[in-house]
Design a protein around this motif. Structure first.
Motif, mmCIF file in Angstrom:
data_model
loop_
_atom_site.group_PDB
_atom_site.id
_atom_site.type_symbol
_atom_site.label_atom_id
_atom_site.label_comp_id
_atom_site.label_asym_id
_atom_site.label_seq_id
_atom_site.Cartn_x
_atom_site.Cartn_y
_atom_site.Cartn_z
ATOM 1 N N THR A 36 0.304 -1.187 0.306
ATOM 2 C CA THR A 36 0.009 -0.442 -0.095
ATOM 3 C C THR A 36 0.818 1.188 -0.222
ATOM 4 O O THR A 36 0.441 2.313 -0.730
ATOM 5 N N GLU A 37 2.056 0.979 0.887
ATOM 6 C CA GLU A 37 2.668 2.142 0.680
ATOM 7 C C GLU A 37 3.824 2.234 -0.405
ATOM 8 O O GLU A 37 4.284 4.121 -0.732
ATOM 9 N N ASN A 38 4.362 1.727 -1.151
ATOM 10 C CA ASN A 38 6.046 1.209 -2.173
ATOM 11 C C ASN A 38 5.019 1.800 -3.310
ATOM 12 O O ASN A 38 4.176 0.454 -3.859
ATOM 13 N N MET A 39 5.234 2.402 -4.150
ATOM 14 C CA MET A 39 4.560 2.107 -5.534
ATOM 15 C C MET A 39 5.231 1.456 -6.281
ATOM 16 O O MET A 39 5.344 1.281 -7.490
ATOM 17 N N GLN A 42 3.787 -1.871 -6.676
ATOM 18 C CA GLN A 42 2.584 -1.443 -7.011
ATOM 19 C C GLN A 42 3.015 -1.962 -7.997
ATOM 20 O O GLN A 42 2.219 -2.524 -9.308
ATOM 21 N N TYR A 47 0.197 -2.944 -10.955
ATOM 22 C CA TYR A 47 -0.439 -1.037 -11.438
ATOM 23 C C TYR A 47 -0.475 -0.660 -11.961
ATOM 24 O O TYR A 47 0.978 -0.886 -12.498
ATOM 25 N N TYR A 50 -0.324 4.779 -9.087
ATOM 26 C CA TYR A 50 0.406 4.593 -7.167
ATOM 27 C C TYR A 50 -1.963 4.929 -6.758
ATOM 28 O O TYR A 50 -2.357 5.841 -6.764
ATOM 29 N N THR A 51 -1.534 4.112 -6.198
ATOM 30 C CA THR A 51 -3.042 4.133 -4.784
ATOM 31 C C THR A 51 -2.942 4.033 -3.338
ATOM 32 O O THR A 51 -2.298 2.920 -3.267
ATOM 33 N N LYS A 52 -3.115 4.335 -2.726
ATOM 34 C CA LYS A 52 -2.630 4.285 -1.562
ATOM 35 C C LYS A 52 -3.522 2.820 -0.335
ATOM 36 O O LYS A 52 -4.005 2.917 0.347
ATOM 37 N N GLU A 53 -5.236 2.405 -1.736
ATOM 38 C CA GLU A 53 -5.816 1.831 -0.648
ATOM 39 C C GLU A 53 -5.205 0.013 -0.966
ATOM 40 O O GLU A 53 -4.115 0.095 -1.298
ATOM 41 N N ALA A 54 -5.333 -0.760 0.010
ATOM 42 C CA ALA A 54 -4.533 -1.636 0.095
ATOM 43 C C ALA A 54 -5.428 -2.585 -0.942
ATOM 44 O O ALA A 54 -6.276 -2.831 -1.211
#
Length: 202
Positions: A36-39, A42, A47, A50-54
């Motif tokens: 969730t924190e590392n682009m 992701q 992905y 980047y998204t902050k959702e789990a």
């Protein structure tokens, strides 16, 4: 007809999450938090932004482990490593051409270590005065372009040489004091305000 139950996930995301878990050796909740924190993680999972959702609930790892054994994970890692080694291996036809008619083996063999945490050293840290310096250059370029298209009267003064000199005085200082930084920021703000006032009058 309305569908019920948990939505399906991309297999790449699930397999990639298991690979990350085995490489980092973290628990289920920590892996989901890291993704969730590392682009970069992701991006590894497929992905496009980047998204902050789990990506999913940590309890899903229980179902994944039931279907994917450690032997299968090890086999996937071997195939990924073998694929990367094949792509990085030199062209045999080129080696024969470089080494002459005899061909021969390459003498400079070695071991390559891939580190995903390495980043270029020429990336400047985004400081306040650095951002102001970039912002100051934008209206200067607009003023130059407007004057080039409509050459009426004298070109407005932007004092860009003086502004750059004051910026470099702070930027090239390895350990500037707070007073020096505040003074440099104030100067850049004044130059930026003067350029915007010039654009409003134009």
């Amino acid at each position: 007809m309305r569908q019920t139950g948990r939505p399906s996930l991309n297999p790449r995301m699930l397999i990639g999450a298991v690979i990350i878990k085995h490489i980092l050796n973290l628990d289920d909740r920590e892996i989901v938090a890291q993704i969730t924190e590392n682009m970069y993680l992701q991006y590894f999972l497929g992905y496009s932004f980047y998204t902050k959702e789990a990506p999913f609930d940590p309890s899903l790892f229980v179902d994944i482990r039931k279907r994917l054994s450690e032997e299968l994970i090890a086999e996937m890692n071997e195939k990924i490593h073998g694929f990367s080694m094949e792509r990085s291996s030199p062209n045999p036809d080129k080696d024969k051409k470089d080494n002459g008619p005899r061909g021969g083996e390459v003498s400079h063999k070695g071991e390559v270590i891939f580190d995903a945490t390495v980043c270029p050293q020429d990336i400047a840290y985004p400081t306040d005065i650095g951002l102001l310096n970039k912002a100051r250059k934008i209206p200067e370029e607009i003023i130059d372009e407007l004057h080039y298209k409509n050459r009426v009267g004298k070109k407005p003064r932007t004092y860009r040489k003086n502004a750059r000199k004051k910026y470099l005085k702070v930027a090239q200082n390895r350990n500037p004091s707070r007073k020096t930084i505040r003074k440099g920021i104030k100067a850049q703000l004044q130059f930026l305000r003067r350029n915007f006032n010039t654009l409003e009058k134009a």
